[in-house]
Design a protein around this motif. Structure first.
Motif, PDB file in Angstrom:
ATOM      1  N   PHE A 180       0.861  -1.177   0.000  1.00  0.00           N
ATOM      2  CA  PHE A 180       0.000   0.000   0.000  1.00  0.00           C
ATOM      3  C   PHE A 180       0.899   1.228   0.000  1.00  0.00           C
ATOM      4  CE2 PHE A 180      -4.139  -1.512   2.316  1.00  0.00           C
ATOM      5  CZ  PHE A 180      -4.342  -2.486   1.357  1.00  0.00           C
ATOM      6  N   VAL A 181       0.878   1.996  -1.077  1.00  0.00           N
ATOM      7  CA  VAL A 181       1.610   3.262  -1.131  1.00  0.00           C
ATOM      8  C   VAL A 181       0.590   4.371  -0.880  1.00  0.00           C
ATOM      9  CG1 VAL A 181       3.034   4.797  -2.524  1.00  0.00           C
ATOM     10  CG2 VAL A 181       3.291   2.311  -2.747  1.00  0.00           C
ATOM     11  N   VAL A 182       0.754   5.046   0.246  1.00  0.00           N
ATOM     12  CA  VAL A 182      -0.175   6.106   0.640  1.00  0.00           C
ATOM     13  C   VAL A 182       0.425   7.440   0.242  1.00  0.00           C
ATOM     14  CG1 VAL A 182      -1.358   7.211   2.579  1.00  0.00           C
ATOM     15  CG2 VAL A 182      -0.991   4.732   2.585  1.00  0.00           C
ATOM     16  N   VAL A 228       0.813  -6.763   4.635  1.00  0.00           N
ATOM     17  CA  VAL A 228       0.631  -5.500   3.910  1.00  0.00           C
ATOM     18  C   VAL A 228       1.800  -4.589   4.253  1.00  0.00           C
ATOM     19  CG1 VAL A 228      -0.823  -3.463   3.550  1.00  0.00           C
ATOM     20  CG2 VAL A 228      -1.882  -5.709   3.900  1.00  0.00           C
ATOM     21  N   HIS A 229       2.597  -4.266   3.230  1.00  0.00           N
ATOM     22  CA  HIS A 229       3.706  -3.330   3.386  1.00  0.00           C
ATOM     23  C   HIS A 229       3.151  -1.940   3.121  1.00  0.00           C
ATOM     24  CE1 HIS A 229       6.310  -6.827   3.241  1.00  0.00           C
ATOM     25  NE2 HIS A 229       5.709  -7.186   2.127  1.00  0.00           N
ATOM     26  N   LEU A 230       3.124  -1.094   4.139  1.00  0.00           N
ATOM     27  CA  LEU A 230       2.600   0.250   3.985  1.00  0.00           C
ATOM     28  C   LEU A 230       3.761   1.223   3.808  1.00  0.00           C
ATOM     29  CD1 LEU A 230      -0.419   1.800   5.416  1.00  0.00           C
ATOM     30  CD2 LEU A 230       1.684   3.087   5.669  1.00  0.00           C
ATOM     31  N   VAL A 231       3.745   1.942   2.701  1.00  0.00           N
ATOM     32  CA  VAL A 231       4.766   2.945   2.395  1.00  0.00           C
ATOM     33  C   VAL A 231       4.069   4.291   2.512  1.00  0.00           C
ATOM     34  CG1 VAL A 231       6.378   3.800   0.651  1.00  0.00           C
ATOM     35  CG2 VAL A 231       5.866   1.339   0.781  1.00  0.00           C
ATOM     36  N   ASN A 232       4.441   5.071   3.511  1.00  0.00           N
ATOM     37  CA  ASN A 232       3.760   6.346   3.758  1.00  0.00           C
ATOM     38  C   ASN A 232       4.477   7.483   3.041  1.00  0.00           C
ATOM     39  OD1 ASN A 232       2.248   8.460   4.632  1.00  0.00           O
ATOM     40  ND2 ASN A 232       2.744   8.230   6.797  1.00  0.00           N
ATOM     41  N   GLN A 233       3.949   7.881   1.888  1.00  0.00           N
ATOM     42  CA  GLN A 233       4.472   9.026   1.147  1.00  0.00           C
ATOM     43  C   GLN A 233       3.571  10.243   1.323  1.00  0.00           C
ATOM     44  OE1 GLN A 233       5.012   7.683  -2.921  1.00  0.00           O
ATOM     45  NE2 GLN A 233       6.658   6.304  -2.350  1.00  0.00           N
ATOM     46  N   SER A 234       2.690  10.188   2.306  1.00  0.00           N
ATOM     47  CA  SER A 234       1.799  11.315   2.591  1.00  0.00           C
ATOM     48  C   SER A 234       2.455  12.228   3.629  1.00  0.00           C
ATOM     49  CB  SER A 234       0.455  10.812   3.127  1.00  0.00           C
ATOM     50  OG  SER A 234       0.538  10.535   4.518  1.00  0.00           O
TER      51      SER A 234
END
Length: 155
Positions: free
Chosen positions: A18-20, A56-62
């Motif tokens: 998940f790229v946020v 779920v790999h969460l990548v926080n780009q927010s």
């Protein structure tokens, strides 16, 4: 013991990234800056079979600290992956990653995941479908699944 091992060997690892990040979306003839997962609104579905392990790999780009809550998923001996921000998990800071890992043993149904940060719940959410391991349903098997996600406005 042998039966539980045999049943366990059938289980799969269901993995997502998940790229946020924030994107502009057109809503009522206006471009609106929204925070979404993988550029999708609603976010991507997570589909598994009872007994699987979900990663779920969460990548926080927010620009926001966020957590993802797996609403309705029983987090047995794993509450730190429940995503309840400031309760079981500190927010995932901007430009960092976090990997959620949980098992869906003894669980089935249609649930949902959502941001546990109130200002982001309107745009950071999606469904979780956990199908029965046996493939049998307590009713006639449906011809197809049509998930419906009801959410608030982007404005």
């Amino acid at each position: 013991m042998a039966l539980s091992r045999a049943a366990r060997s059938e289980a799969a690892v269901v993995e997502h990234t998940f790229v946020v990040k924030q994107v502009y979306m057109r809503h009522l003839c206006n471009d609106t800056l929204v925070t979404v997962v993988n550029g999708q609104f609603p976010g991507p579905p997570v589909e598994a079979t009872e007994g699987d392990t979900v990663v779920v790999h969460l990548v926080n780009q927010s620009p926001f600290g966020i957590t993802i809550h797996w609403h309705g998923v029983k987090q047995r001996l794993n509450c730190w992956h429940d995503g309840a921000g400031m309760i079981t998990q500190c927010p995932i800071q901007p430009n960092t990653t976090f990997t959620y890992r949980f098992n869906v043993d003894g669980q089935e149904g249609t649930l949902w995941w959502h941001s546990h940060v109130s200002i982001l719940r309107a745009t950071l959410h999606g469904i979780i479908v956990i199908r029965p391991k046996s493939g049998s349903y307590p009713f006639q098997k449906p011809h197809m699944d049509v998930p419906i996600v009801i959410s608030t406005s982007l404005v």
